[in-house]
Design a protein around this motif. Structure first.
Motif, PDB file in Angstrom:
ATOM      1  N   PRO A 164       0.818  -1.215   0.000  1.00  0.00           N
ATOM      2  CA  PRO A 164       0.000   0.000   0.000  1.00  0.00           C
ATOM      3  C   PRO A 164       0.854   1.270   0.000  1.00  0.00           C
ATOM      4  CG  PRO A 164      -0.778  -1.554   1.664  1.00  0.00           C
ATOM      5  CD  PRO A 164       0.536  -2.072   1.154  1.00  0.00           C
ATOM      6  N   GLN A 165       0.350   2.299  -0.632  1.00  0.00           N
ATOM      7  CA  GLN A 165       1.029   3.594  -0.645  1.00  0.00           C
ATOM      8  C   GLN A 165       1.251   4.053   0.793  1.00  0.00           C
ATOM      9  OE1 GLN A 165      -1.063   6.579  -2.858  1.00  0.00           O
ATOM     10  NE2 GLN A 165       0.446   8.146  -2.434  1.00  0.00           N
ATOM     11  N   GLY A 166       2.449   4.595   1.051  1.00  0.00           N
ATOM     12  CA  GLY A 166       2.791   5.043   2.390  1.00  0.00           C
ATOM     13  C   GLY A 166       3.471   3.968   3.223  1.00  0.00           C
ATOM     14  N   TYR A 167       3.735   2.792   2.617  1.00  0.00           N
ATOM     15  CA  TYR A 167       4.396   1.690   3.307  1.00  0.00           C
ATOM     16  C   TYR A 167       5.556   1.170   2.460  1.00  0.00           C
ATOM     17  CZ  TYR A 167       0.440   1.568   6.482  1.00  0.00           C
ATOM     18  OH  TYR A 167      -0.497   1.905   7.417  1.00  0.00           O
ATOM     19  N   GLU A 168       6.410   0.389   3.083  1.00  0.00           N
ATOM     20  CA  GLU A 168       7.485  -0.313   2.391  1.00  0.00           C
ATOM     21  C   GLU A 168       7.543  -1.724   2.949  1.00  0.00           C
ATOM     22  OE1 GLU A 168      11.585   0.432   3.441  1.00  0.00           O
ATOM     23  OE2 GLU A 168      10.986   1.275   5.373  1.00  0.00           O
ATOM     24  N   LEU A 169       8.122  -2.633   2.194  1.00  0.00           N
ATOM     25  CA  LEU A 169       8.420  -3.968   2.682  1.00  0.00           C
ATOM     26  C   LEU A 169       9.917  -3.989   2.928  1.00  0.00           C
ATOM     27  CD1 LEU A 169       7.061  -7.309   1.440  1.00  0.00           C
ATOM     28  CD2 LEU A 169       9.503  -7.036   1.660  1.00  0.00           C
TER      29      LEU A 169
END
Length: 169
Positions: A52-57
């Protein structure tokens, strides 16, 4: 949070959390990869994520692999806009001072692997298809607005870095 995952390889393992309250989930190799001493490789996972936008893995090492082997998983970031296969970058930090090329590689559990008619350096490792090689954590990130200035505010630390505070507590 729902995260869409696309299986790019028929034997790719859809991640799950091993225990309640775990921060990370395991990433699993989809093929055997030999890692010779001093070599860096990319281990395929066969998965693509829609973060999701606003996150990173964040890709991180598994503590057992780091403690028990000379394999080092490099930290990695999968951005929200990336839709390709997630790979895990792995270094073998072992060195073979004797130049032994007649030793079979060790599995990541340090058990010798029998391979006919193949010779590998001593301290080579094989990451087997199905091995849990890294873990991943999904974290919120913010994008900064960058403002160029002529001066920065003063602090007690100033530009001291790279060990300037010493090593003793």
């Amino acid at each position: 949070m729902n995260v869409k995952i696309k299986r790019l390889h028929p034997e790719a393992v859809i991640p799950k959390y091993a225990h309640d309250y775990d921060a990370g989930f395991d990433l699993v190799a989809t093929e055997d990869v030999i890692v010779e001493p001093g070599e860096t490789v990319k281990v395929p996972t066969g998965l693509a994520f829609e973060i999701p936008q606003g996150y990173e893995l964040q890709i991180r090492p598994r503590s057992g692999v780091t403690l028990k082997t000379k394999l080092r998983v490099q930290l990695g970031t999968v951005d929200a806009g990336y839709r390709g296969e997630v790979g895990v970058i792995v270094d073998n930090i072992a060195s073979d001072p004797f130049g032994n090329f007649d030793h079979y590689p060790n599995g990541i559990d340090r058990n010798p692997i029998e391979r006919q008619e193949q010779e590998y350096e001593y301290d080579a490792y094989i990451i087997r298809k199905g091995d849990r090689i890294a873990q991943a954590v999904i974290k919120r990130v913010e994008q900064a607005q960058f403002i160029e200035v002529d001066e920065l505010s003063e602090t007690a630390r100033g530009d001291g870095g790279f060990g300037s505070s010493g090593v003793k507590a």
